[in-house]
Design an enzyme around this catalytic site. Structure first.
Site, PDB file in Angstrom:
ATOM      1  CE1 TYR A 365      -3.210   2.916   0.481  1.00 57.68           C
ATOM      2  CE2 TYR A 365      -4.091   1.720   2.356  1.00 57.68           C
ATOM      3  CZ  TYR A 365      -4.171   2.757   1.460  1.00 57.68           C
ATOM      4  OH  TYR A 365      -5.221   3.655   1.541  1.00 57.68           O
ATOM      5  CB  CYS A 366       0.918   4.311   0.102  1.00 57.64           C
ATOM      6  SG  CYS A 366       1.502   6.020   0.005  1.00 57.64           S
ATOM      7  CB  VAL A 367       5.674   4.617   0.967  1.00 54.45           C
ATOM      8  CG1 VAL A 367       5.231   4.172   2.347  1.00 54.45           C
ATOM      9  CG2 VAL A 367       7.184   4.617   0.901  1.00 54.45           C
ATOM     10  N   GLY A 369       4.025  -0.161  -1.337  1.00 59.19           N
ATOM     11  CA  GLY A 369       3.862  -0.701  -2.676  1.00 59.19           C
ATOM     12  C   GLY A 369       5.049  -0.344  -3.559  1.00 59.19           C
TER      13      GLY A 369
END
Length: 632
Positions: A365-367, A369
Site C-alpha cells: 500500500y502506497c510507499v 507498494g
C-alpha cells in the site's frame, strides 16, 4: 501630620470585579456590534441586562486567563516542532519566491483586476437595491459559488456578499495567473500553482472571526463561549504540535479499532508480523501478506468490523498476515530503504516457513507498494521470484515523473530544510501530517479552524480522522534518500540505477502477476502516475481504477455500496485509452480482486495447525494489534 488613608480590606471587592467584567464584556461585545444585522440574536443592553454583562465578562476573562497561562507555561519552552514549522523566515522566503513568479505587480494585471472588481461590486450591490443596477432582484444568484459560502448568511447582507464574492474573484484571478506563468521549469511552475492554492485557501474570509457571519452570530448567541471553547482547542493543539481532527478520547486500539482477532507471531526491531485467526473452516492454501505504509499506522485496513479490509479478507478464506512497522526512534537512525526492502523479503520467508508453503500473495500500500516493486525486482534478479504467487498494489507509484502535489515539497532547498528538522536521527511524524494536510488545506486545515477554533464545536468521533492524526516518525536517512532518489531523481525506473543489498534492480524483470489499483481522485498518488507501473512489468497485470481517492478508494467495503470501479480488459497503452474503453461496475472493487486471487490458485485446506495462531504448540508474542502500533 495628616492621618494616612486606610485602604479597604479587599481592594477587589464585588463591585470592582463586576466593573472589570462589565468593561471586558463591553469591549468584547463592541467588536461584534457592527455586524449585528447579520445575527438573529439581538444585542443585549449591558446596562439593563446584568446577566448578559456577566456572561460576556466571564468569556472575556476566560480568554485572557487562558492566553496568559499559556504564555507563562510556554515561556522558554516552545516546542521545537512548532517553532520550526512556524518559522517566519521559511514562510517569508516561500512567499517572496511565489510573489516574484506571479505577474501581480504588472500595471495591466492590476488594471484588469480593478475593472473586473468594479463590475462585480456593481452586480452584487445591485442585488440589494444599491447603485446603478438597483433594479436587480435579491433572488438573483450571486456571480460565483463555493461550498464554503453555501450558508444563506453569506448572502443575507450586502457586506458579506460583497466580501466573499470579492475573495472568490481574487482567488480566481490568482489561480489563473499561476496557471499561465511562463518561462519556469515544470517542477517550479507546479510549486507556484500549489503555493497559490495555499495562499488562496488561507485568505478565505470564512477563516476569520470578524469576517465570517456564522461565527459572528454564534458569538452573539453564546456571549463568546464559542471562542472560549475554540481557544481551548487551539491551545491544546499548540501544546501537542498538531491539528486535531477527531475526538482524541473516542478510540482505543484493540477496543473499538484494530479489533480483528489475531496474534503477533514474529518480531524484529523494525516490525511486528501479525497473523489473523481464521473465521472459516477451510482456507486458501496460499496465504496473504500485507505491507502497509510505514508513514502511517497499519490499522487503516482494520478501522472497524464494517470497514476492515483485513477482516473481510479473513472472511473470504484467506490466511492473512500484516506487517506492523515500528515508529522510528533514535535506535533507527541508520535505517535506509534497503532495510525496508529486506524486511519485506524476510517477512515473505517467515510466512512461507511458518505455514510450510512455497508461495504467498502480497499487497503493498502506497510507499510500501513502491518498496514492494523493488522487492519483486530484487527477487527476480536473484532467481527467487517464485516465492510470490501474486502481487497487489494499492495506490503505489514507481515512476515519480508526475507524482502530484507532493512534488511541490521536494527540491534541494526544501530537502535541506527538512534536514534541519531531524531529531536524534528521525523525522517527527507531525511534519508529514502537516504536509499531507496542506495537500487538502480547505478540507483538512481550514475546515477545522472554522469549526473547532472559531465556532467551538466538539470534535467528531470519526475513526478515519483519528487514524489520520495518529502520526508515525520516519528514519531520517531513509526519508532523505527516498525523496532524492525517487521523487526528485526518479531513479527507480532507471534499470540498475539503484541497488538493494548490493544487487542492482530492474523493474522490467518483474514477471509476477500483478493487480494494480488506483484512485480516480487520488491527490497523493495520482492515477496517471500509478498507471505507469503497467508500462514496466513483463508479466500479466490487471489495472483497476477505483472511485474516490487515496483512502476511500481503497477502504471501500462491498456492504457500503459506495463508489465504483473501472476495468478495461483490452490492451490500452495510456490511462486515457484505459478510461475511454473501460467498463464501470458499481460498488467496491474488493470482490473483483478476490476473484482474481482465486483464479491464480483456488486450492483450499482445513484451517488448523499453524493456520490458527496461538494454538497448542504455537508460542506467540502477544495479541493483535501488538505493541508497535501503539508506540509514539
Amino acid at each position: 501630620m495628616a492621618e494616612a488613608a486606610t485602604p479597604p480590606e479587599n481592594p477587589l471587592d464585588t463591585a470592582v470585579i463586576e466593573d472589570l467584567m462589565r468593561q471586558q464584556g463591553e469591549a468584547m461585545q463592541a467588536l461584534f456590534a457592527p455586524f449585528l444585522p447579520t445575527a438573529s440574536t439581538p444585542l443585549p443592553n449591558l446596562a439593563t441586562d446584568p446577566a448578559a454583562m456577566q456572561h460576556w465578562g466571564m468569556s472575556a476573562a476566560k480568554l485572557q486567563k487562558m492566553w496568559l497561562d499559556f504564555g507563562a507555561e510556554q515561556a522558554g519552552q516552545v516546542e521545537p516542532v512548532l517553532a520550526r514549522m512556524a518559522d517566519p523566515a521559511r514562510w517569508t522566503a516561500l512567499f517572496n519566491d511565489w510573489y516574484a513568479a506571479m505577474p501581480i505587480s504588472q500595471t495591466e494585471t492590476q488594471a484588469k483586476l480593478w475593472e473586473d472588481g468594479l463590475e462585480l461590486w456593481t452586480s452584487v450591490l445591485g442585488r440589494y437595491g444599491i447603485g446603478p443596477a438597483a433594479q436587480a432582484s435579491r433572488e438573483a444568484p450571486l456571480p460565483r459559488k463555493d461550498r464554503r459560502f453555501a450558508d444563506p448568511r453569506w448572502a443575507d447582507q450586502p457586506w458579506f456578499a460583497l466580501l466573499h464574492q470579492t475573495y472568490l474573484l481574487i482567488a480566481e484571478k490568482l489561480t489563473a495567473m499561476a496557471d499561465e506563468v511562463k518561462g519556469l521549469p515544470p517542477e517550479r511552475q507546479q510549486q507556484v500553482q500549489f503555493f497559490t492554492k495555499m495562499v488562496v485557501d488561507a485568505l478565505s474570509p470564512a477563516n476569520f472571526p470578524m469576517t465570517n457571519p456564522i461565527v459572528i452570530e454564534r458569538t452573539l448567541e453564546t456571549h463568546g463561549e464559542n471562542l472560549v471553547k475554540g481557544v481551548e482547542h487551539l491551545l491544546a493543539d499548540m501544546r501537542k504540535g498538531q491539528l486535531t481532527h477527531a475526538d482524541p478520547e473516542a478510540f482505543e486500539l484493540g477496543r473499538n479499532i484494530a479489533i480483528t482477532p489475531g496474534k503477533v507471531v514474529y518480531e524484529t526491531p523494525l516490525y511486528q508480523l501479525i497473523q489473523y485467526s481464521p473465521s472459516t473452516e477451510t482456507v486458501l492454501a496460499v496465504p496473504l501478506l500485507i505491507f502497509p505504509p510505514w508513514i502511517n499506522r497499519f490499522y487503516i485496513l482494520d478501522l472497524n468490523p464494517k470497514k476492515s479490509f483485513i477482516r473481510w479478507a479473513v472472511e473470504q478464506g484467506l490466511t492473512v498476515f500484516v506487517v506492523s512497522w515500528k515508529s522510528a526512534d533514535a535506535s533507527m537512525a541508520d535505517i535506509v530503504w534497503d532495510d525496508y526492502v529486506m524486511a519485506q523479503v524476510e517477512a515473505i520467508d517467515v510466512v512461507r516457513k511458518r505455514l510450510g508453503v512455497a508461495q504467498t500473495h502480497v499487497i503493498g500500500y502506497c510507499v510500501a507498494g513502491t518498496t514492494l516493486a523493488a522487492t519483486l525486482a530484487l527477487l527476480a534478479r536473484r532467481c527467487e521470484a517464485d516465492k510470490v504467487r501474486s502481487a497487489t498494489f494499492f495506490t503505489a507509484q514507481v515512476d515519480f515523473e508526475k507524482a502530484g502535489d507532493l512534488k511541490s515539497f521536494i527540491d534541494d532547498q526544501q530537502i535541506k530544510m527538512l534536514e534541519g528538522m531531524v531529531t536524534d536521527g528521525y523525522l517527527d511524524g507531525r511534519y508529514m501530517a502537516a504536509t499531507f494536510n496542506l495537500l487538502r488545506g480547505t478540507d483538512l486545515i481550514w475546515n477545522y479552524v472554522v469549526n473547532n477554533y472559531l465556532l467551538g464545536e466538539d470534535y467528531p468521533a470519526f475513526d478515519l480522522l483519528h487514524w489520520n492524526g495518529d502520526t508515525t516518525n520516519l528514519p531520517a536517512k531513509w526519508h532523505k534518500t527516498y525523496l532524492e532518489d525517487l521523487y526528485r531523481d526518479n531513479r527507480l525506473v532507471m534499470p540498475d540505477s539503484l541497488t538493494i543489498d548490493g544487487t542492482p534492480i530492474d523493474l522490467r524483470l518483474i514477471a509476477t502477476p500483478c493487480y494494480i489499483q488506483a484512485g480516480r481522485e487520488d491527490h497523493i498518488a495520482p492515477a496517471e502516475s500509478v498507471w505507469k507501473l503497467t508500462r514496466l512489468l513483463s508479466g500479466p497485470w490487471r489495472f483497476v481504477l477505483a472511485g474516490s481517492g487515496h483512502i476511500a478508494g481503497v477502504v471501500n467495503p462491498p456492504d457500503a455500496e459506495k463508489y465504483q470501479f473501472w476495468r478495461n480488459d483490452g490492451e490500452p497503452t495510456t490511462l486515457a485509452e484505459f478510461v475511454a474503453g473501460a467498463s464501470e461496475t458499481k460498488g467496491s472493487w474488493w470482490p473483483d480482486w478476490m476473484a482474481w486471487i482465486r483464479e491464480s490458485d483456488a486450492e483450499t485446506l482445513p484451517a488448523k495447525g499453524k493456520r490458527v495462531p496461538g494454538g497448542r504448540g504455537d508460542p506467540v508474542i502477544e495479541d493483535a494489534p501488538g505493541r508497535y502500533v501503539k508506540t509514539r
